[in-house]
Design a protein around this motif. Structure first.
Motif: not given
Length: 289
Positions: A243-249
């Motif tokens: 639900a909250t944008p995450a940075t693609i590692p």
């Protein structure tokens, strides 16, 4: 132009109805240069350097907009639309194109769905880049000139996988119908986005699997929404989604992103294309199914 994956009804433009697990060349007018590519459910379009459009694939109802019906397994020029600067997939197999004079216009048939899609962006201004779920007109993602991202559309328990990016997933009987003036701001954690094709959505209409991707000004990628098939590239599966944008590692120097049905792609500044997620039809393009 290269294409791969599921190829029903000539969607890949390679001349045959055969699925490919690796890239095959599409014979577009390369002499004009290609400045944009979009893929719909059963059709595809390219934006040429001249502003012209070429299209191919499913065309039962004149969806391709080239003046005739019938499948096209090889690229044909689009008729009746002046030079374009931007093109995005519309509902089912048509598209929306932004002309040099500014407004978004429907391309091809299935008029009701795509006229609704064009209206989806009315009332939200200014915006520099847009994306929407190619299988439904009830969800849209847009970038403002300041680099912020905004989402709107219908929202209910059965199809909410976090695609609005506001940190919330509906779990009860609530129903929301966000209009452009009620757009939800995507929680980017202070990041901003820039560039054409810096935002994209993917998903499937029949199970609410909608996911979103956005390139930040630093070249990293934010991902949110459905992740049951790893389409967010976060290294894990989740249901419900993110639900909250995450940075693609491990992903950097990205200039463009694209969301497929259950997979995703990214273009890096060195020209390398990366893909991840579901690979049932070879859509990841690594030579496997």
């Amino acid at each position: 132009v290269l294409a791969w994956g599921y190829n029903d009804e000539g969607a890949l433009g390679a001349g045959l109805d055969v699925s490919y697990s690796g890239p095959v060349e599409v014979p577009v007018r390369a002499d004009e240069g290609v400045s944009g590519i979009v893929a719909g459910d059963h059709s595809s379009l390219v934006l040429l350097g001249s502003g012209g459009l070429q299209c191919w694939g499913r065309n039962v109802s004149g969806e391709l907009g080239y003046g005739e019906s019938g499948f096209k397994r090889l690229p044909v020029p689009l008729k009746g639309l002046g030079p374009a600067t931007r093109v995005i997939p519309g509902k089912w197999t048509s598209a929306l194109a932004k002309g040099t004079d500014g407004p978004w216009r429907r391309v091809g048939g299935i008029t009701t769905a795509n006229e609704q899609a064009a209206k989806l962006f009315e009332g939200f201004s200014p915006m520099d880049d847009v994306a929407m779920n190619i299988y439904a007109v009830e969800f849209a993602l847009a970038r403002k000139p300041d680099g912020s991202l905004w989402t709107w559309g219908t929202r209910m328990r059965y199809d909410d996988n976090g695609q609005f990016g506001d940190g919330m997933i509906v779990t009860g009987n609530q129903f929301y119908d966000y209009q452009p003036q009620d757009a939800r701001q995507v929680l980017l954690g202070g990041a901003t986005c820039t560039g054409s094709f810096c935002v994209s959505t993917g998903g499937r209409y029949y199970d609410g699997e909608v996911h979103c991707l956005a390139v930040t000004t630093t070249g990293t990628v934010k991902a949110w929404g459905s992740n049951e098939n790893g389409q967010l590239g976060l290294g894990f599966l989740s249901n419900p989604g993110q639900a909250t944008p995450a940075t693609i590692p491990g992903l950097s120097n990205v200039t463009m992103v694209a969301g497929g049905g259950l997979h995703s792609l990214a273009l890096r500044s060195d020209g390398k294309v990366l893909a991840w997620g579901n690979n049932s039809y070879g859509q990841v393009g690594d030579g496997t199914f």
